[in-house]
Design a protein around this motif. Structure first.
Motif, PDB file in Angstrom:
ATOM      1  N   MET A 187      19.182  49.560   0.726  1.00  6.96           N
ATOM      2  CA  MET A 187      19.939  50.917   0.368  1.00  6.96           C
ATOM      3  C   MET A 187      20.673  51.635   1.710  1.00  6.96           C
ATOM      4  N   ALA A 202      20.392  54.269   3.239  1.00  2.58           N
ATOM      5  CA  ALA A 202      20.818  55.548   2.797  1.00  2.58           C
ATOM      6  C   ALA A 202      19.367  56.378   2.904  1.00  2.58           C
ATOM      7  N   ALA A 242      15.508  57.955  -4.276  1.00  2.51           N
ATOM      8  CA  ALA A 242      14.910  56.884  -4.764  1.00  2.51           C
ATOM      9  C   ALA A 242      13.422  56.891  -5.032  1.00  2.51           C
ATOM     10  N   LEU A 279      12.289  59.195  -7.683  1.00  2.00           N
ATOM     11  CA  LEU A 279      12.637  58.780  -8.877  1.00  2.00           C
ATOM     12  C   LEU A 279      11.367  57.759  -9.134  1.00  2.00           C
ATOM     13  N   MET A 292      18.030  56.410 -12.996  1.00  2.00           N
ATOM     14  CA  MET A 292      17.974  55.804 -11.416  1.00  2.00           C
ATOM     15  C   MET A 292      19.460  55.732 -11.032  1.00  2.00           C
ATOM     16  N   ILE A 293      20.143  55.116 -12.145  1.00  2.00           N
ATOM     17  CA  ILE A 293      21.622  54.597 -11.808  1.00  2.00           C
ATOM     18  C   ILE A 293      22.522  55.931 -11.537  1.00  2.00           C
ATOM     19  N   THR A 314      21.392  57.714  -8.392  1.00  5.02           N
ATOM     20  CA  THR A 314      21.971  57.174  -6.992  1.00  5.02           C
ATOM     21  C   THR A 314      23.237  57.215  -6.901  1.00  5.02           C
ATOM     22  N   LEU A 315      24.107  57.024  -8.125  1.00  4.20           N
ATOM     23  CA  LEU A 315      25.712  56.946  -8.005  1.00  4.20           C
ATOM     24  C   LEU A 315      26.138  58.429  -7.422  1.00  4.20           C
ATOM     25  N   ASN A 326      25.043  58.860  -3.690  1.00  2.00           N
ATOM     26  CA  ASN A 326      25.504  58.065  -2.597  1.00  2.00           C
ATOM     27  C   ASN A 326      27.125  57.925  -2.712  1.00  2.00           C
ATOM     28  N   LEU A 327      27.807  58.930  -3.731  1.00  3.77           N
ATOM     29  CA  LEU A 327      29.087  58.622  -3.762  1.00  3.77           C
ATOM     30  C   LEU A 327      30.182  58.826  -2.559  1.00  3.77           C
ATOM     31  N   MET A 357       3.231  54.055 -11.099  1.00  7.83           N
ATOM     32  CA  MET A 357       3.986  53.044 -11.688  1.00  7.83           C
ATOM     33  C   MET A 357       3.716  51.548 -11.120  1.00  7.83           C
ATOM     34  N   ILE A 411      17.229  47.827  -8.975  1.00  7.18           N
ATOM     35  CA  ILE A 411      18.391  48.611  -9.615  1.00  7.18           C
ATOM     36  C   ILE A 411      18.982  49.432  -8.696  1.00  7.18           C
ATOM     37  N   MET A 412      18.294  50.177  -7.720  1.00  8.83           N
ATOM     38  CA  MET A 412      18.968  51.311  -6.849  1.00  8.83           C
ATOM     39  C   MET A 412      19.787  50.515  -5.681  1.00  8.83           C
ATOM     40  N   ILE A 413      19.336  49.446  -5.183  1.00  9.68           N
ATOM     41  CA  ILE A 413      19.832  48.457  -4.399  1.00  9.68           C
ATOM     42  C   ILE A 413      21.256  48.222  -4.822  1.00  9.68           C
ATOM     43  N   THR A 442      23.127  49.471  -7.374  1.00 11.61           N
ATOM     44  CA  THR A 442      23.799  50.774  -7.487  1.00 11.61           C
ATOM     45  C   THR A 442      24.693  51.077  -6.136  1.00 11.61           C
ATOM     46  N   VAL A 443      23.666  51.267  -5.115  1.00  9.61           N
ATOM     47  CA  VAL A 443      24.479  51.461  -3.796  1.00  9.61           C
ATOM     48  C   VAL A 443      25.383  50.551  -3.392  1.00  9.61           C
ATOM     49  N   TYR A 444      25.195  49.400  -3.671  1.00 11.46           N
ATOM     50  CA  TYR A 444      26.000  48.065  -3.137  1.00 11.46           C
ATOM     51  C   TYR A 444      27.367  48.356  -3.778  1.00 11.46           C
ATOM     52  N   ILE A 449      28.781  50.960  -5.084  1.00 12.89           N
ATOM     53  CA  ILE A 449      29.838  52.068  -4.695  1.00 12.89           C
ATOM     54  C   ILE A 449      30.227  51.505  -3.535  1.00 12.89           C
ATOM     55  N   ARG A 450      29.634  50.849  -2.527  1.00 13.66           N
ATOM     56  CA  ARG A 450      30.129  50.541  -1.178  1.00 13.66           C
ATOM     57  C   ARG A 450      31.343  49.512  -1.308  1.00 13.66           C
TER      58      ARG A 450
END
Lengths: 237, 102
Positions: A50, A52, A59, A62, A72-73, A76-77, A80-81, B1, B12-14, B16-18, B20-21
């Motif tokens: 990540m 970030a 994260a 979450l 989560m999506i 994160t969106l 990190n926008l 969890m 999933i979060m990796i 999503t961030v990628y 965006i970039r």
């Protein structure tokens, strides 16, 4: 090939202060991750993937709260926008001749700091420079996270406090020199800082998350600047 | 969890961030000709970094005073012509020393 090597080495050097700051910031992230029982490997994976700070804090929260996939999506969106904007800017900073795979690798490393030093390069950005800086700083980021998980609170507060300011020092090193050369840039930077101050203190507005504040201010101020003073090709190269 | 869910969440979060970039790099593969957009993207880094630096630097250290000193020292070092590394280290040392006194 020699110049590529030199650029990579320059990146390594410029990556050192970033690594220093990252080490301190990631350390606190690691402590937070350990608190919700993430192990060292999971934390490493998250940090490496990540890259970030605020994004990873979110994260961890979450994961800790067993959030659903959609949440989560979405979170994160939103958080990190700003990287979207930075990638837009960097996409024009690399030469059109650079192959796609180099751009896609570069995209992985669009953090505030690596974006900052990559933008500060004169003329076109050769991604090799960013890769060099990333090699050092990403190592610092991951190492910091893992140490935070494993050893927790051993970093003296004084040291952590001093190290975390390295990142802001770098930002200053990037924005001050152009401000010295051009009055317009100086005014632009003062206006940016002043607006940022107002946004962080004013009622209602200060309730906007930091990520969105950065995006709104950047779009508005850079938009006005582009209208007032379009950049000549000569200035850019 | 469960461990499996943690790994799935991280994955999933990796992604999503990628996404965006990497999206801008996929969209803007050619040089943009529009002058306003080019100028806008040229100014983006300076504005973003200025916005992120101030006032955040003031609250990044143990006290507002050491943060302010770091800001002043950082600006001075950058004005004198220090490179990234030098300016960053100067700011760090300024914080460390000022917090010894405060």
């Amino acid at each position: 090939m020699d110049s590529k090597r030199k650029l990579f080495l320059k990146g390594l050097r410029d990556g050192i202060p970033i690594a220093l700051g990252y080490l301190a910031v990631a350390f606190t992230l690691g402590i937070t991750a350990a608190n919700i029982n993430m192990n060292a490997f999971q934390s490493f994976l998250m940090s490496f993937g990540m890259l970030a700070s605020a994004g990873e804090y979110a994260a961890i929260v979450l994961i800790g709260s067993a959030a659903g996939v959609a949440e989560m999506i979405a979170t994160t969106l939103i958080i990190n926008l700003r990287y979207f904007l930075m990638s837009c800017s960097l996409s024009q900073k690399v030469s059109p001749d650079e192959p796609l795979w180099k751009r896609m690798l570069l995209a992985w490393f669009v953090t505030d700091e690596l974006f900052g030093i990559s933008s500060a390069v004169e003329g076109y950005l050769d991604p090799v420079y960013t890769y060099g800086a990333a090699a050092v700083s990403v190592t610092g980021w991951c190492l910091g996270t893992v140490l935070g998980v494993i050893v927790g609170d051993i970093l003296p507060v004084r040291l952590a406090s001093a190290m975390s300011v390295a990142l802001y020092g770098m930002f200053l090193a990037i924005i001050i020199p152009p401000a010295r050369k051009s009055r317009f840039m100086a005014l632009l930077i003062i206006a940016s800082m002043a607006s940022s101050f107002v946004f962080s203190k004013a009622p209602v507005i200060s309730g906007i998350s930091e990520g969105f504040r950065i995006i709104i201010l950047t779009v508005v101020i850079a938009g006005i600047a582009a209208y007032l003073r379009p950049v000549e090709e000569a200035e850019r190269e | 969890m469960s461990d499996r869910r943690i790994y799935l969440s991280i994955f999933i979060m990796i992604l999503t961030v990628y996404a965006i970039r990497v999206t801008p790099f996929l969209i803007f593969r050619k040089e943009i000709k529009n002058k306003w957009i080019r100028s806008f993207l040229y100014y983006v880094p300076y504005v973003t970094l200025a916005v992120m630096t101030f006032p955040a630097i003031l609250s990044s250290t143990s006290s507002v005073i050491s943060g302010a000193i770091a800001l002043a020292v950082g600006i001075a070092a950058a004005l004198i012509g220090g490179d990234l590394f030098t300016v960053a280290i100067c700011a760090c040392i300024a914080v460390f020393l000022s917090e010894l006194i405060i």
